[in-house]
Enzyme design. Sequence first.
Site, mmCIF file in Angstrom:
data_model
loop_
_atom_site.group_PDB
_atom_site.id
_atom_site.type_symbol
_atom_site.label_atom_id
_atom_site.label_comp_id
_atom_site.label_asym_id
_atom_site.label_seq_id
_atom_site.Cartn_x
_atom_site.Cartn_y
_atom_site.Cartn_z
ATOM 1 N N HIS A 15 -11.515 -5.014 9.053
ATOM 2 C CA HIS A 15 -12.316 -4.785 7.845
ATOM 3 C C HIS A 15 -13.472 -3.812 8.067
ATOM 4 O O HIS A 15 -14.348 -3.692 7.205
ATOM 5 C CB HIS A 15 -12.876 -6.103 7.308
ATOM 6 N N GLU A 31 0.800 -1.220 0.000
ATOM 7 C CA GLU A 31 0.000 0.000 0.000
ATOM 8 C C GLU A 31 0.836 1.274 0.000
ATOM 9 O O GLU A 31 0.470 2.268 -0.646
ATOM 10 C CB GLU A 31 -0.956 -0.003 1.188
HETATM 11 C C1 LIG Z 1 -2.078 -4.871 4.505
HETATM 12 C C2 LIG Z 1 -3.162 -5.616 3.812
HETATM 13 N N1 LIG Z 1 -3.529 -5.256 2.578
HETATM 14 C C3 LIG Z 1 -4.549 -5.887 1.947
HETATM 15 C C4 LIG Z 1 -5.206 -6.915 2.525
HETATM 16 C C5 LIG Z 1 -6.402 -7.598 1.823
HETATM 17 N N2 LIG Z 1 -6.046 -8.973 1.462
HETATM 18 C C6 LIG Z 1 -6.389 -10.019 2.255
HETATM 19 S S1 LIG Z 1 -5.746 -11.461 1.692
HETATM 20 C C7 LIG Z 1 -5.047 -10.719 0.355
HETATM 21 C C8 LIG Z 1 -4.219 -11.529 -0.586
HETATM 22 C C9 LIG Z 1 -3.047 -12.166 0.108
HETATM 23 O O1 LIG Z 1 -2.364 -13.010 -0.745
HETATM 24 P P1 LIG Z 1 -1.229 -13.981 -0.245
HETATM 25 O O2 LIG Z 1 -0.268 -13.226 0.631
HETATM 26 O O3 LIG Z 1 -0.647 -14.646 -1.416
HETATM 27 O O4 LIG Z 1 -1.936 -15.023 0.711
HETATM 28 P P2 LIG Z 1 -3.059 -16.099 0.340
HETATM 29 O O5 LIG Z 1 -4.371 -15.433 0.585
HETATM 30 O O6 LIG Z 1 -2.874 -16.494 -1.072
HETATM 31 O O7 LIG Z 1 -2.852 -17.216 1.285
HETATM 32 C C10 LIG Z 1 -5.325 -9.346 0.349
HETATM 33 C C11 LIG Z 1 -4.895 -8.404 -0.678
HETATM 34 C C12 LIG Z 1 -4.789 -7.282 3.811
HETATM 35 N N3 LIG Z 1 -5.363 -8.291 4.474
HETATM 36 N N4 LIG Z 1 -3.769 -6.627 4.425
#
Ligand SMILES: Cc1ncc(C[n+]2csc(CCOP(=O)(O)OP(=O)(O)O)c2C)c(N)n1
Lengths: 340, 340, 386, 386
Positions: free
Chosen positions: A145, A76
């Site tokens: 959230h 971000e």
């Molecule tokens: C700081 C932050 N930004 C955005 C999000 C929203 N978000 C939740 S899960 C996700 C994707 C995460 O991907 P990854 O790290 O590959 O983990 P996975 O869900 O595939 O296990 C996002 C963008 C968040 N939880 N925290």
Amino acid sequence: MTATTAELPAANAPAKPATVTLAKAVNTALADAMAADERVVVFGEDVGALGGVFRVTDGLTARFGENRCFDTPLAEASILGTAIGMAVYGYRPVVEMQFDAFAYPALEQVVSHLAKMRNRTRGAVGAPVVVRIPYGGGIGGVEHHSDSSETYFAHTPGLHVLTPATVADAYSMLRQAIDSPDPVIFFEPKRLYWSKAALELPVSTGPIGTAAVRREGRDATLVCYGQSVPVCLAAAEQAAREGVELEVLDLRSLVPLDEEAIVRSVGHTRRAIVVHEAAGFAGFGAELAARIAEKCFYQLEAPVARVTGLDIPYPPPKYEHWYLPDADRVLDAVDRALAA
Amino acid sequence: MTATTAELPAANAPAKPATVTLAKAVNTALADAMAADERVVVFGEDVGALGGVFRVTDGLTARFGENRCFDTPLAEASILGTAIGMAVYGYRPVVEMQFDAFAYPALEQVVSHLAKMRNRTRGAVGAPVVVRIPYGGGIGGVEHHSDSSETYFAHTPGLHVLTPATVADAYSMLRQAIDSPDPVIFFEPKRLYWSKAALELPVSTGPIGTAAVRREGRDATLVCYGQSVPVCLAAAEQAAREGVELEVLDLRSLVPLDEEAIVRSVGHTRRAIVVHEAAGFAGFGAELAARIAEKCFYQLEAPVARVTGLDIPYPPPKYEHWYLPDADRVLDAVDRALAA
Amino acid sequence: MTLLDLTASPRSASVTAGPSWDSQPLRYLDEHGAPVEGGLRPSAEILDPATLLRGYRALRFARAFDTEATNLVMQGRLAVYPSCRGQEACEVAAVQALRVEDWLLPTYRDSAALVLRGIPAVDALTLLRGTWHCGYDPKAWRTMPQCTPLATQGPHAVGLGLAAKLAGDPVVALCLFGDGSTSEGDFHEALNSAAVYQAPVVFLVQNNQYAISVPLDKQTHAAALADKAVGYGMPGVRVDGNDLIALGTVLDAAVRRAREGGGPTLVEAVTYRMQAHTNADDAARYRRSDEVDQWRRRDPIERLATYLTALGTLDAAVEGEIEEECAAYTARMREQFAEEPGYHPDEMFEHVYATPTPRLLEQRELVRAELGDATDAPGTGTEQSR
Amino acid sequence: MTLLDLTASPRSASVTAGPSWDSQPLRYLDEHGAPVEGGLRPSAEILDPATLLRGYRALRFARAFDTEATNLVMQGRLAVYPSCRGQEACEVAAVQALRVEDWLLPTYRDSAALVLRGIPAVDALTLLRGTWHCGYDPKAWRTMPQCTPLATQGPHAVGLGLAAKLAGDPVVALCLFGDGSTSEGDFHEALNSAAVYQAPVVFLVQNNQYAISVPLDKQTHAAALADKAVGYGMPGVRVDGNDLIALGTVLDAAVRRAREGGGPTLVEAVTYRMQAHTNADDAARYRRSDEVDQWRRRDPIERLATYLTALGTLDAAVEGEIEEECAAYTARMREQFAEEPGYHPDEMFEHVYATPTPRLLEQRELVRAELGDATDAPGTGTEQSR
Ligand SMILES: Cc1ncc(C[n+]2csc(CCOP(=O)(O)OP(=O)(O)O)c2C)c(N)n1
Ligand SMILES: Cc1ncc(C[n+]2csc(CCOP(=O)(O)OP(=O)(O)O)c2C)c(N)n1
Ligand SMILES: [Mg+2]
Ligand SMILES: [Mg+2]
């Protein structure tokens, strides 16, 4: 204060305006802004193929291509900083923070750069970036959230802070935000994404910095914004059944603040209840209450009341109905104000 | 409200208490806390060999070793997050953010974790971390070195927010902060680092959450904290020469807030002027003004005035005397309040 | 050791370049100003004596400027000054690698780069004089305001580079960092994003061995900062930061690569901060003078001087000319800084937004009222006390 | 290809391990459950049939739990559930690599790891059920609350590891990340700090190819996420995340190294998220079903089953037993989740501080007053509407 002045429909507009969700209104505003000005670019997490987790950017990549609407790496601060660089270069970036609490990593970029760029360069360079932040609770989200983080931004000089509560405002205010030469934090009330209304385009609901009277009344003024607007309207509806006429003032813009509209309304009703979802302590409502108490000192019949989120971390889904200001709590405050 | 109750000096204390700077009082508090409890560890940027850019950690590494006071990589989010992990493990970390604006990168860790750890674990795990932040202006610093960022933290439920204005408080409050089972944001008024007073140890200036009357008066209350305390005392001094008696209330703690002390004082003087350096709009003073206006509604003879920093990014050194609340501005507000 | 085929796959470039970093960073000249056996092979253009002399002049100019700025602090004309003494080759090489239309992203330590870009000294030093934050027009000079919050300029560079790429402009952004700032999250996010976008950005880390008091080994456990490139899939190059010829060679290649669509590069320039962090710092608390002495012998200016003298390009006459030029420049600086600058409180309210909000106009009136009659006169330093 | 001498210098370990990543991650079994020619050579302990059967049971159990949790969402018992289907080998290996006194730092996707650690399902799923944030005592289970703000758990792991190191405890922290979260600044700051402190931390990235809708090639330009280790001067290992034996081998080595004072390791487990991001997500918008089908053939459970069957360790009888165990567990889960949990608004105020502030007590009174008589009764779901 009738800020809601719809313009005449274009010649080729459909006879009947379509009923759309607030999310769709934001989507349409983005698309129209991109069509109108090729400097407008949209980026953020999942805004491309997926169309955003709330589908607000749905179809933009398909229509405008990957150079105009694209997914970013998950970072971000970098999204914000990239937007600043692009804005300095001449673009008009509109970035999405996926949820309120996920804008926090970008706060240093917002406070130390975005808010100050024009000022520190003595006016030479502005940073016309729009930061869209879906905010607020009531959607049953897990922790992080449902935050209402507007106070952090409203307290930071150099930012405009807007938040629409109606479908028409969502469209109109976002178009204005994108046209603004200054950075705008655009708080989208996520629980209202699915609220619907007719949207006749083009629509312009009054300039940035003007509030809108959503309901007229003489007994007290409910000062509110975002998700609290329908709550206040519901309270006013209920009160009316008991013969109490509440004025509902939707601020629309926290910075700049339409102080004139507030003072005019409260000067008239002599009682004010400030309503928002963010924690009350040192929240935006404190500014409203302090200002009203100062400017309407000789008119007020009762202390300005604040009906806000509790001073606790946003609670788990099963508890949030106890946390959120609702019509009952607003009416309790109204009762106290009327009894004073 | 006499919170400043010095304890009896220890048997082997020197006959005459030493006169020390506020910076030295903080330093001594750190050293004494480290000596008293080996769970206390101090870390941050340049806190080791250099002793911190303000020399507040001077000598700690030499005395306690690198395991107790150490330099970190230059990464504020990680400093904060590391402190959280260590606190969960059982340590009592005290971390330094080098300047106010350089705490912003750590805000996500503060808001989403530090403030919520006890709450989200249903009370199972606290996060007893002290975050020391030198803050405020008036030192001729370049941009990003003079912010007053207390509002961001005070609005975040789950944190204690303290700020001493005297040498004795600097010592006593920091010891209490380190002993607290909850996270404390400890704002150190950096312009006052070089202010001096006698410090007789051990000293305890009253529990967290209590304000202190620094001067008694009957005509109006100046509600202030941190660097604004000496400003208000100077204003009161000046006013006294013209026969106006101002009460000066040093809040010491923003969270929890000593509402009782505020209401008691303003109930008595019937006029209040809130003073701080942070930008006024949606600043901490808004909470104070709103609360006073609500709780003292029937006592107030004049609107609560706010004398604060301007609603602009903190200006360059040559301009800061125009930005900062000074005794003249406070007295102007007093005059207006008395004339109301 | 001529590893500069940056068009090779990033991975192999960085990985195979690896072993060299264990020994020596890339160089052309050794510490005594003699070409290194098996060192870099710069282009004929770079080795052209006229080019080299221009570089040398710039080095001398940077040193003179830096010295004068330090003097101005002692005279109370500047509030603070972070010196780049010892790092002049990095300042010069960064600026010389860029075209007018390229962007430079400097930190608080890079005031010399600003004047080398052409920005007048009073404008360049506005931040440190305290009369405003940024004293020059970033767009006019294609130079962002000097950045103080560490590493936050990284994402801005990505934005500028990406903007240029999307616009189809052959424009490059060169972003300066200190070694300490590589530990910040923004450094990582910037490099990672730049690589994903294949944005035309060159990241130049001036590894001057210290972040205020903190030495490099408390900043990273990697053998070299250039190693960080591997994790971003971009080339990483470690170069002698006190060797202008080597720096020019490396930065030219990186800038060309970026301009031609090859994506970002990380360059680590190994150098040393000869002065304390700023005049307010006390370096004796954390480093020994013999370490400083050792680096004094690696001075970037002397090194090039020896080489150019050996070439016959530099002699006493040319030295004299340069000396005079520098003296004239610094004399003018002294003059300019002797004048107290004018400033007026109204300006505090003018640039917060494009159009001041009602609230700001109110506050401006308040301050004006406090000033009383003084508002009629154009702002000067005498208005300081209200 | 037996590269697991992590005691070698981090640099050479990572650099020389590099080339293998271009082809295949480290494995022991191929996709058909047969030992790979020239693959990893696990210890005898790991290859012990009893150990392997324990691992297999855990895999089956994780799958059963995950499937049941997904069912509970459909029945409205859970608000949301991010499935780890396809990633069970990572969940199992992470937990099995740790001792009771070690710390685990899970994300929202690692609910299976929680129950594998022994945390009761109702407690583990509290977050997703919405009855509280974290439903277990982190200290009792040496398991931090599941982390949602991406990568922010990284610095916590460093703090736990550093604390253990300073205390002289032989305790290791294992921190789970997703591939997407490696782009965040906190990931970088955590790995860099851990390496500088030589803290006993193992960073395990489950590279499941997606961050919600964003594929890995928009997340990094590096050839492998394990490459990022180079820039921190720590070993980086890329391992097949669907091969429990390979994972166990790698994690055992990394944990041992950390425990013995050798510092942190980055492990990239290459796997795949078989389900959508959560039940609320629509994966059809961003990936093709044939990609999913391809990964279905690499299922971690089937792979081990084939191998164990070939060994003669697994047969229909044992399968039946495991099946029964799993069915009993999920039946109990269903029962437990059928009950509406009790909760009372007072609790909102109890844990903000160790001792509630006067302000919170006031607000608690306010809410109590709104509830009226209901406050006398212990909290139940029926109090939901006020
Ligand atoms: C700081 C932050 N930004 C955005 C999000 C929203 N978000 C939740 S899960 C996700 C994707 C995460 O991907 P990854 O790290 O590959 O983990 P996975 O869900 O595939 O296990 C996002 C963008 C968040 N939880 N925290
Ligand atoms: C985010 C942030 N944290 C802390 C500081 C305070 N600070 C200013 S300079 C400095 C050291 C920077 O070291 P380095 O990056 O090596 O640059 P150098 O000063 O050596 O050129 C620090 C800690 C800052 N400016 N920004
Ligand atoms: Mg440095
Ligand atoms: Mg993923």
